[in-house]
Write a protein that holds these residues in place. Structure first.
Motif, PDB file in Angstrom:
ATOM      1  N   LEU A 106       0.793  -1.236   0.000  1.00  0.00           N
ATOM      2  CA  LEU A 106       0.000   0.000   0.000  1.00  0.00           C
ATOM      3  C   LEU A 106       0.826   1.286   0.000  1.00  0.00           C
ATOM      4  N   THR A 107       1.761   1.429   0.919  1.00  0.00           N
ATOM      5  CA  THR A 107       2.488   2.709   0.980  1.00  0.00           C
ATOM      6  C   THR A 107       3.332   2.903  -0.281  1.00  0.00           C
ATOM      7  N   LEU A 110       0.980   4.167  -2.767  1.00  0.00           N
ATOM      8  CA  LEU A 110       0.640   5.580  -2.528  1.00  0.00           C
ATOM      9  C   LEU A 110       1.718   6.469  -3.158  1.00  0.00           C
ATOM     10  N   ASP A 137       0.236   7.267   5.679  1.00  0.00           N
ATOM     11  CA  ASP A 137      -0.315   8.219   4.703  1.00  0.00           C
ATOM     12  C   ASP A 137       0.201   9.629   4.994  1.00  0.00           C
ATOM     13  N   PRO A 190      -9.172   8.694   2.969  1.00  0.00           N
ATOM     14  CA  PRO A 190      -9.538   7.277   3.084  1.00  0.00           C
ATOM     15  C   PRO A 190     -11.002   7.043   2.708  1.00  0.00           C
ATOM     16  N   ASP A 219      -7.457   6.109  -0.273  1.00  0.00           N
ATOM     17  CA  ASP A 219      -6.819   4.973   0.384  1.00  0.00           C
ATOM     18  C   ASP A 219      -7.949   4.056   0.876  1.00  0.00           C
ATOM     19  N   TRP A 241      -5.110  -0.005  -2.153  1.00  0.00           N
ATOM     20  CA  TRP A 241      -5.561  -0.751  -0.976  1.00  0.00           C
ATOM     21  C   TRP A 241      -4.574  -1.881  -0.661  1.00  0.00           C
TER      22      TRP A 241
END
Ligand SMILES: Cc1ncc(COP(=O)(O)O)c(C=O)c1O
Length: 422
Positions: A106-107, A110, A137, A190, A219, A241
């Motif tokens: 996920l990160t 991002l 985040d 989110p 997110d 996700w």
């Protein structure tokens, strides 16, 4: 529904539950005290589907039997293995298959998506996140701002609850954008807020972003497999996700991304060989030829052993049907809320708004002097309730419709009463 505070009522609801059979398809953790655990921690790490074990073992066997040939000649060739997740991701996010792909975590995603969609210029350079956003985040957004030579002190804006409130109001985001919108490059928000469990109005967030000319990224860590999503219609620019929470794909499993179909220029993303069209990938030429759709955002060949549980899990979701899961989740969480209120309204409060919740409820104690919240959580853990604690004072509990029952909810209430009353 007229709820009742007794085990027979819960058991009767389980008998009528069309999804009850899915519980046996999961491995529950072993007991610590001889009593079955109440596992309400799917918002953090979903239980292991037995099918995931089979699928990982199959790929280990294929590796053993085929070695490099497994890329093209095994039962499920690795060259296209990531596509086994596409229909499931598209269905759970309300996207077109060409808008989603399984990749990375996920990160990392991002950052990769911000590389595409956070392109600050002299006029627009701010990012909006929610106050108290998940730390990763916050760090990701702040570091992107710094990487572009700007200062998060001024350029990272927070959408925050009003004084005396704990949840977010969409009209306050609208007001923030009325004031600051012309300088905002990106809304990074989110679908479900991890701390309070509040489901945000994602359609409205996307619309506000459009009205103010900002890019929108969602997110969906706590939203996918939990609440209904319509990404193609809402049209954020991107979303991403993880799959280890409600998707039950195991610790650190490969995540997923959505890139709206309007974004296709290869100049807008970072390239790697797996984003190249499959038909020309192995010509090994110097020129990148993007694959169709979100697949072009891939960089590396994906970790098959981490993808296999995702594929297994998505098959289980397809068999259960998301509408049925959502309906059961709503009843489970409503029953949980009712029982806690019915028994302990003088001592326990719920942060999660009743009209904007998924599986998770976030509980706090009303009087921390009388009921130490951390001690309460520890006492629940000793009674073999597995939920999670979030600093400074929140106890999160998430009954999950694939493997939790109404009797689990009743049993939780029993153990909560024991923990409170000693
Ligand atoms: C909302 C949110 N964002 C980011 C993360 C970080 O995920 P990862 O470690 O997979 O990058 C999590 C993990 O729980 C999360 O809940």
């Amino acid at each position: 529904m007229q709820y009742e505070d007794n085990r027979e009522f819960a058991v009767a609801l389980d008998r009528r539950d069309p999804l009850a059979r899915f519980r046996q398809q999961f491995n529950f953790p072993r007991d610590r005290d001889g009593r079955a655990p109440v596992y309400f921690c799917g918002n953090s790490l979903g239980l292991q589907p037995k099918l995931a074990v089979d699928y990982v073992q199959q790929e280990l066997k294929h590796w053993q039997d085929y070695a490099v040939e497994g890329h093209f000649h095994s039962e499920r060739p690795w060259i296209t293995y990531h596509q086994l997740a596409t229909a499931g991701f598209a269905s759970l996010t309300g996207a077109e298959p060409g808008e989603v792909v399984a990749m990375n975590t996920l990160t990392v995603n991002l950052h990769l998506l911000m590389a595409s969609f956070y392109r600050p210029d002299a006029r627009r350079r701010k990012i909006v996140i929610e106050a108290g956003a998940f730390p990763s985040d916050q760090y990701a957004a702040a570091s992107q701002i710094r990487l572009h030579g700007h200062d998060p002190e001024t350029d990272l804006l927070e959408w925050r609850p009003r004084a005396g409130e704990t949840t977010l109001r969409t009209e306050d985001l609208a007001a923030l954008l009325e004031r600051e919108g012309e300088s905002v490059a990106l809304l990074l928000l989110p679908g479900v807020q991890y701390f309070t469990g509040q489901v945000l109005d994602m359609a409205a967030i996307c619309e506000l972003g459009r009205q103010h000319g900002c890019k929108v990224g969602l997110d969906l860590a706590h939203a996918i497999g939990n609440v209904a999503l319509s990404l193609s219609d809402w049209a954020p620019d991107f979303a991403c996700w993880c799959t280890y929470k409600y998707l039950n794909a195991g610790p650190g499993a490969i995540g997923g991304v959505f890139v709206h179909r309007q974004h296709r220029s290869p100049d807008d993303f970072l390239h790697g060989w797996w984003g190249n069209k499959q038909s020309s990938r192995f010509r090994m030429g110097p020129t990148f030829e993007p694959a169709e759709g979100a697949e072009a955002w891939q960089m590396s060949n994906p970790p098959i052993l981490s993808l296999a549980p995702v594929v297994a899990s998505l098959e289980i979701f397809a068999a259960a049907g998301f509408d049925q899961l959502r309906a059961k989740s709503d009843s489970l969480t409503a029953y949980l809320r009712w029982l806690v209120k019915h028994r302990h309204s003088d001592r326990i409060d719920t942060l999660t708004p009743d009209d904007a919740r998924g599986c998770q409820l976030s509980f706090i104690v009303k009087n921390p002097q009388a009921d130490n919240p951390r001690r309460l959580f520890d006492d629940l853990s000793k009674l073999n309730v597995i939920g999670d604690w979030r600093e400074p004072d929140v106890i999160r509990m998430a009954p999950v419709p694939l493997y939790n029952s109404f009797e689990d909810v009743f049993e939780f209430a029993e153990r909560l009463t024991t923990a409170l009353d000693g």
